[in-house]
Design a protein around this motif. Structure first.
Motif, PDB file in Angstrom:
ATOM      1  N   PHE A   1       0.808  -1.220   0.000  1.00 50.26           N
ATOM      2  CA  PHE A   1       0.000   0.000   0.000  1.00 50.26           C
ATOM      3  C   PHE A   1       0.841   1.271   0.000  1.00 50.26           C
ATOM      4  N   GLY A   2       2.157   1.145   0.022  1.00 50.96           N
ATOM      5  CA  GLY A   2       3.034   2.311   0.013  1.00 50.96           C
ATOM      6  C   GLY A   2       3.013   3.085   1.322  1.00 50.96           C
ATOM      7  N   LEU A   3       2.828   2.354   2.431  1.00 52.48           N
ATOM      8  CA  LEU A   3       2.753   2.962   3.758  1.00 52.48           C
ATOM      9  C   LEU A   3       3.812   2.374   4.676  1.00 52.48           C
ATOM     10  N   GLU A   4       4.031   3.046   5.794  1.00 55.77           N
ATOM     11  CA  GLU A   4       4.816   2.486   6.880  1.00 55.77           C
ATOM     12  C   GLU A   4       3.882   1.591   7.694  1.00 55.77           C
ATOM     13  N   VAL A   5       4.433   0.586   8.352  1.00 59.19           N
ATOM     14  CA  VAL A   5       3.616  -0.312   9.176  1.00 59.19           C
ATOM     15  C   VAL A   5       2.817   0.488  10.194  1.00 59.19           C
ATOM     16  N   ARG A   6       3.434   1.481  10.818  1.00 62.62           N
ATOM     17  CA  ARG A   6       2.750   2.266  11.850  1.00 62.62           C
ATOM     18  C   ARG A   6       1.628   3.120  11.283  1.00 62.62           C
ATOM     19  N   GLU A   7       1.623   3.345   9.960  1.00 64.28           N
ATOM     20  CA  GLU A   7       0.523   4.070   9.323  1.00 64.28           C
ATOM     21  C   GLU A   7      -0.649   3.139   9.019  1.00 64.28           C
ATOM     22  N   LEU A   8      -0.350   1.862   8.812  1.00 63.96           N
ATOM     23  CA  LEU A   8      -1.377   0.875   8.476  1.00 63.96           C
ATOM     24  C   LEU A   8      -1.976   0.238   9.721  1.00 63.96           C
ATOM     25  N   PHE A   9      -1.148   0.034  10.729  1.00 64.19           N
ATOM     26  CA  PHE A   9      -1.578  -0.579  11.994  1.00 64.19           C
ATOM     27  C   PHE A   9      -1.341   0.418  13.121  1.00 64.19           C
ATOM     28  N   ILE A  10      -2.402   0.797  13.807  1.00 66.17           N
ATOM     29  CA  ILE A  10      -2.327   1.831  14.830  1.00 66.17           C
ATOM     30  C   ILE A  10      -2.505   1.196  16.203  1.00 66.17           C
ATOM     31  N   ASP A  11      -1.476   1.335  17.024  1.00 64.59           N
ATOM     32  CA  ASP A  11      -1.500   0.773  18.375  1.00 64.59           C
ATOM     33  C   ASP A  11      -1.621   1.922  19.366  1.00 64.59           C
ATOM     34  N   HIS A  12      -2.673   1.916  20.165  1.00 61.17           N
ATOM     35  CA  HIS A  12      -2.915   2.994  21.123  1.00 61.17           C
ATOM     36  C   HIS A  12      -2.325   2.692  22.504  1.00 61.17           C
ATOM     37  N   TRP A  13      -1.539   1.630  22.605  1.00 59.05           N
ATOM     38  CA  TRP A  13      -0.958   1.253  23.892  1.00 59.05           C
ATOM     39  C   TRP A  13       0.036   2.325  24.340  1.00 59.05           C
ATOM     40  N   MET A  14      -0.037   2.627  25.623  1.00 55.33           N
ATOM     41  CA  MET A  14       0.896   3.569  26.231  1.00 55.33           C
ATOM     42  C   MET A  14       1.451   2.922  27.495  1.00 55.33           C
ATOM     43  N   PRO A  15       2.753   3.025  27.729  1.00 60.05           N
ATOM     44  CA  PRO A  15       3.316   2.435  28.955  1.00 60.05           C
ATOM     45  C   PRO A  15       2.794   3.164  30.196  1.00 60.05           C
ATOM     46  N   GLU A  16       2.646   2.415  31.259  1.00 59.43           N
ATOM     47  CA  GLU A  16       2.216   3.021  32.510  1.00 59.43           C
ATOM     48  C   GLU A  16       3.397   3.734  33.165  1.00 59.43           C
TER      49      GLU A  16
END
Length: 69
Positions: A52-67
């Protein structure tokens, strides 16, 4: 994890079967990824993003944030 696979696939004008053929996986795999029932392996995620001509982080979005510690 959210993903934009369905949006990108539809924008390209491809069916799930066509995307699966291009990636060398089953249509069921594409369906499972699009419906958030399956997180693809890293190699598959990389192939999808490249296709798709994207970066992995543009195609798959992870909302996890470290505590905070």
């Amino acid at each position: 994890m959210q993903n934009r696979v369905r949006d990108c696939r539809e924008q390209a004008g491809w069916s799930q079967g066509e995307l699966a053929r291009r990636l060398g996986v089953s249509r069921q795999t594409i369906n499972a990824v699009e419906t958030d029932k399956y997180d693809p392996s890293l190699p598959l995620a990389l192939r999808m993003a490249r296709l798709f001509g994207l970066e992995v982080r543009e195609l798959f979005i992870d909302h996890w944030m470290p505590e905070d510690e």
